[in-house]
Design a protein around this motif. Structure first.
Motif, PDB file in Angstrom:
ATOM      1  N   HIS A 138       0.824  -1.207   0.000  1.00  0.00           N
ATOM      2  CA  HIS A 138       0.000   0.000   0.000  1.00  0.00           C
ATOM      3  C   HIS A 138       0.861   1.261   0.000  1.00  0.00           C
ATOM      4  O   HIS A 138       0.528   2.247  -0.657  1.00  0.00           O
ATOM      5  N   ALA A 142       0.684   4.137  -2.674  1.00  0.00           N
ATOM      6  CA  ALA A 142       0.419   5.519  -2.247  1.00  0.00           C
ATOM      7  C   ALA A 142       1.469   6.465  -2.806  1.00  0.00           C
ATOM      8  O   ALA A 142       1.143   7.557  -3.310  1.00  0.00           O
ATOM      9  N   TYR A 146      -0.305   9.125  -5.240  1.00  0.00           N
ATOM     10  CA  TYR A 146      -0.379  10.485  -4.694  1.00  0.00           C
ATOM     11  C   TYR A 146       0.610  11.426  -5.384  1.00  0.00           C
ATOM     12  O   TYR A 146       0.325  12.606  -5.586  1.00  0.00           O
ATOM     13  N   ARG A 158      -7.850   7.615  -2.271  1.00  0.00           N
ATOM     14  CA  ARG A 158      -8.103   8.153  -0.928  1.00  0.00           C
ATOM     15  C   ARG A 158      -9.307   7.469  -0.292  1.00  0.00           C
ATOM     16  O   ARG A 158      -9.287   7.104   0.883  1.00  0.00           O
ATOM     17  N   GLU A 161      -8.565   4.036   0.983  1.00  0.00           N
ATOM     18  CA  GLU A 161      -7.737   3.994   2.189  1.00  0.00           C
ATOM     19  C   GLU A 161      -8.539   4.096   3.475  1.00  0.00           C
ATOM     20  O   GLU A 161      -8.036   3.759   4.555  1.00  0.00           O
TER      21      GLU A 161
END
Length: 335
Positions: A138, A142, A146, A158, A161
């Motif tokens: 993860h 990310a 991101y 998002r 998550e």
């Protein structure tokens, strides 16, 4: 230079002894302490408003205030940053609302019970985090999404998550409730209405909290150090020189709601792919430097704004929705 070489350089710089010492200092002295202190302040604010609102209007106004906060929190959580704390505070406030009518002994007992549950970490075995292999993958995802994704890609990630972050919020939820209740007790004690006469007690409280922090575990140290900070600030603010020394922070504090949301907007542009895309690429010292610069600019902007207006824009919106009536925004000439 290739992207791989740039990433390697960022890694080397970020893992320097200087950056590790800064990260350790922030973890010990800052991380989570502001959240604990703000929880106390939120409880104090609820109690203050409860006392100042006419009895027949208390429930509808405070209920509407918390529901508006919940709505803004959900928007913030989904559209800007899923580390949002507003949603949790709104939900905690709704649960704490009946305690505003309760006797102080019940509020104190409930606060101590909830804080005790947090200190014993009883929720961690009940709500464990996801597997370490999932977490490692993860983090990779990310850093990629991101830093490089567009707004819609980041939004989808998002939202995905939230289920992983939820246990973290549930772990600290007893602390949030307990500190809200502690804030109610602090307000009822009269301490904040006559701080100059309680300066010695505030200093002793700060010293005692610091002493507890020295040999405390992480959970207790978060609360004790936040209490020490709060008592020291109040003690200093109760003096003429202290009030002058801390006066620069008053405007940014009066616009705390606006500044909180603006930081999410600003740092979204700094870190996300639809902006500068620096997510996962800054050392802790550079990230801290950017944070300090943004905070200083917010202090200046808040001071300029409050020279013309009574409230920050989000504070004005919150207040208007709470009272279901547009509130006066501009300062009166004699102000």
């Amino acid at each position: 230079m290739s992207p791989e070489m740039i990433d390697l350089l960022w890694t080397i710089i970020g893992d320097s002894p200087f950056n590790r010492s800064i990260e350790d200092g922030l973890a010990r002295a800052v991380s989570m302490k502001a959240l604990a202190l703000f929880s106390l302040l939120f409880g104090i604010g609820l109690a203050m408003q409860f006392d100042r609102i006419a009895p027949e209007r208390r429930i509808p106004l405070l209920l509407r205030r918390l529901l508006v906060l919940l709505a803004i929190g959900i928007l913030h959580l989904t559209l800007l940053w899923n580390g949002d704390i507003l949603t949790e505070y709104a939900l905690a406030g709704l649960l704490v609302l009946p305690f505003l009518f309760a006797p102080s002994w019940l509020v104190i007992a409930s606060s101590l019970t909830l804080l005790g549950l947090y200190f014993t970490s009883w929720l961690i075995p009940v709500l464990p985090l996801l597997s370490s292999s999932w977490m490692m993958q993860h983090v990779v995802d990310a850093n990629r999404i991101y830093a490089n994704g567009n707004f819609s890609q980041i939004l989808v990630f998002r939202l995905s998550e939230i289920s992983a972050i939820a246990p973290l919020h549930l772990w600290i939820f007893p602390r949030t409730l307990g500190l809200f209740l502690a804030g109610i007790v602090i307000w009822r004690s009269g301490l904040l209405r006559d701080m100059p006469h309680h300066r010695v007690m505030l200093l002793l409280t700060a010293l005692a909290a610091l002493a507890v922090t020295i040999d405390a575990g992480a959970s207790l140290a978060t609360v004790s150090l936040a209490l020490a900070y709060g008592a020291l600030i109040l003690s200093a603010a109760s003096t003429i020189w202290g009030a002058r020394l801390l006066g620069w922070a008053a405007p940014v504090g009066r616009m705390a709601f606006t500044n909180y949301l603006m930081q999410s907007v600003i740092f979204g542009v700094v870190f996300y792919g639809y902006g500068l895309g620096l997510f996962g690429r800054l050392s802790v010292s550079l990230a801290l430097g950017i944070g300090v610069v943004v905070y200083v600019l917010q202090v200046i902007a808040s001071w300029c704004w409050l020279r013309l207006f009574q409230f920050g824009p989000i504070e004005w919106l919150w207040r208007s929705l709470m009272y279901n009536k547009l509130q006066p925004m501009r300062l009166r000439p004699h102000s």
